[in-house]
Design a protein around this motif. Sequence first.
Motif, PDB file in Angstrom:
ATOM      1  N   SER A 186       0.827  -1.209   0.000  1.00 27.03           N
ATOM      2  CA  SER A 186       0.000   0.000   0.000  1.00 27.03           C
ATOM      3  C   SER A 186       0.860   1.258   0.000  1.00 27.03           C
ATOM      4  CB  SER A 186      -0.937   0.009   1.208  1.00 27.03           C
ATOM      5  OG  SER A 186      -1.878  -1.037   1.113  1.00 27.03           O
ATOM      6  N   LEU A 187       1.982   1.227   0.707  1.00 29.56           N
ATOM      7  CA  LEU A 187       2.889   2.379   0.718  1.00 29.56           C
ATOM      8  C   LEU A 187       3.516   2.615  -0.649  1.00 29.56           C
ATOM      9  CD1 LEU A 187       4.658   1.976   4.168  1.00 29.56           C
ATOM     10  CD2 LEU A 187       3.124   3.825   3.464  1.00 29.56           C
ATOM     11  N   VAL A 188       3.867   1.544  -1.350  1.00 24.75           N
ATOM     12  CA  VAL A 188       4.431   1.691  -2.696  1.00 24.75           C
ATOM     13  C   VAL A 188       3.390   2.319  -3.631  1.00 24.75           C
ATOM     14  CG1 VAL A 188       5.248   0.413  -4.727  1.00 24.75           C
ATOM     15  CG2 VAL A 188       6.145  -0.132  -2.463  1.00 24.75           C
ATOM     16  N   VAL A 244      -4.838   9.191   0.497  1.00 28.04           N
ATOM     17  CA  VAL A 244      -5.981   8.597  -0.212  1.00 28.04           C
ATOM     18  C   VAL A 244      -5.576   7.338  -0.986  1.00 28.04           C
ATOM     19  CG1 VAL A 244      -7.698   8.984  -2.020  1.00 28.04           C
ATOM     20  CG2 VAL A 244      -7.379  10.684  -0.222  1.00 28.04           C
ATOM     21  N   PRO A 245      -4.499   7.354  -1.792  1.00 29.87           N
ATOM     22  CA  PRO A 245      -4.123   6.092  -2.458  1.00 29.87           C
ATOM     23  C   PRO A 245      -3.736   4.988  -1.461  1.00 29.87           C
ATOM     24  CG  PRO A 245      -2.983   7.927  -3.484  1.00 29.87           C
ATOM     25  CD  PRO A 245      -3.671   8.457  -2.270  1.00 29.87           C
ATOM     26  N   PHE A 246      -3.114   5.368  -0.332  1.00 27.67           N
ATOM     27  CA  PHE A 246      -2.791   4.374   0.697  1.00 27.67           C
ATOM     28  C   PHE A 246      -4.066   3.748   1.240  1.00 27.67           C
ATOM     29  CE2 PHE A 246      -2.225   3.160   5.114  1.00 27.67           C
ATOM     30  CZ  PHE A 246      -1.185   2.248   5.006  1.00 27.67           C
ATOM     31  N   ALA A 247      -5.054   4.579   1.540  1.00 22.27           N
ATOM     32  CA  ALA A 247      -6.315   4.081   2.087  1.00 22.27           C
ATOM     33  C   ALA A 247      -7.044   3.193   1.081  1.00 22.27           C
ATOM     34  CB  ALA A 247      -7.209   5.246   2.514  1.00 22.27           C
ATOM     35  N   LEU A 254       3.850   5.992  -5.481  1.00 22.82           N
ATOM     36  CA  LEU A 254       3.793   6.170  -6.936  1.00 22.82           C
ATOM     37  C   LEU A 254       2.618   7.053  -7.361  1.00 22.82           C
ATOM     38  CD1 LEU A 254       4.620   2.522  -8.049  1.00 22.82           C
ATOM     39  CD2 LEU A 254       6.120   4.517  -8.155  1.00 22.82           C
ATOM     40  N   ILE A 255       1.431   6.702  -6.907  1.00 23.28           N
ATOM     41  CA  ILE A 255       0.231   7.449  -7.312  1.00 23.28           C
ATOM     42  C   ILE A 255       0.218   8.838  -6.690  1.00 23.28           C
ATOM     43  CG2 ILE A 255      -2.303   7.463  -7.277  1.00 23.28           C
ATOM     44  CD1 ILE A 255      -0.955   5.308  -9.088  1.00 23.28           C
ATOM     45  N   GLY A 256       0.586   8.945  -5.418  1.00 28.42           N
ATOM     46  CA  GLY A 256       0.617  10.244  -4.754  1.00 28.42           C
ATOM     47  C   GLY A 256       1.592  11.210  -5.404  1.00 28.42           C
ATOM     48  N   ASN A 274       0.504  14.635  -7.114  1.00 28.52           N
ATOM     49  CA  ASN A 274       1.082  15.902  -6.661  1.00 28.52           C
ATOM     50  C   ASN A 274       1.728  16.652  -7.808  1.00 28.52           C
ATOM     51  OD1 ASN A 274       0.688  16.673  -3.924  1.00 28.52           O
ATOM     52  ND2 ASN A 274       1.757  14.816  -3.338  1.00 28.52           N
ATOM     53  N   ALA A 275       2.382  15.936  -8.702  1.00 28.26           N
ATOM     54  CA  ALA A 275       2.978  16.590  -9.868  1.00 28.26           C
ATOM     55  C   ALA A 275       1.901  17.233 -10.734  1.00 28.26           C
ATOM     56  CB  ALA A 275       3.787  15.579 -10.685  1.00 28.26           C
ATOM     57  N   ILE A 276       0.780  16.554 -10.878  1.00 34.23           N
ATOM     58  CA  ILE A 276      -0.319  17.108 -11.672  1.00 34.23           C
ATOM     59  C   ILE A 276      -0.965  18.289 -10.959  1.00 34.23           C
ATOM     60  CG2 ILE A 276      -2.656  16.621 -12.528  1.00 34.23           C
ATOM     61  CD1 ILE A 276      -1.631  13.684 -12.968  1.00 34.23           C
ATOM     62  N   ASN A 277      -1.280  18.118  -9.683  1.00 31.62           N
ATOM     63  CA  ASN A 277      -2.057  19.127  -8.955  1.00 31.62           C
ATOM     64  C   ASN A 277      -1.245  20.316  -8.462  1.00 31.62           C
ATOM     65  OD1 ASN A 277      -4.411  17.633  -9.219  1.00 31.62           O
ATOM     66  ND2 ASN A 277      -4.008  16.466  -7.371  1.00 31.62           N
ATOM     67  N   GLN A 278      -0.009  20.089  -8.014  1.00 32.74           N
ATOM     68  CA  GLN A 278       0.771  21.174  -7.423  1.00 32.74           C
ATOM     69  C   GLN A 278       2.102  21.411  -8.126  1.00 32.74           C
ATOM     70  OE1 GLN A 278       0.215  21.869  -3.090  1.00 32.74           O
ATOM     71  NE2 GLN A 278       0.033  19.643  -3.033  1.00 32.74           N
TER      72      GLN A 278
END
Length: 74
Positions: A20-22, A57-60, A26-28, A32-36
Amino acid sequence: MIARREALIRTFAASSVRRSLVVALLIGTALNAINQGPEIISGHWPVWWKLILTYFVPFAVASYGSYAAFRGSD
């Protein structure tokens, strides 16, 4: 079918949490690159609560997916 308690234990076992952390990393990072990304590139600090949520959120979601897979269908 596995009992809820056993599914939770397996969901929060080291291997499941690591997976889940991986996913969150990756997704986070992509989100973040897209949003900020433009703000960060221009030298501004990221919005911290958005940064935290974008990884949480991706972890959850990945953790819940593991739980649902271990739990099976009711």
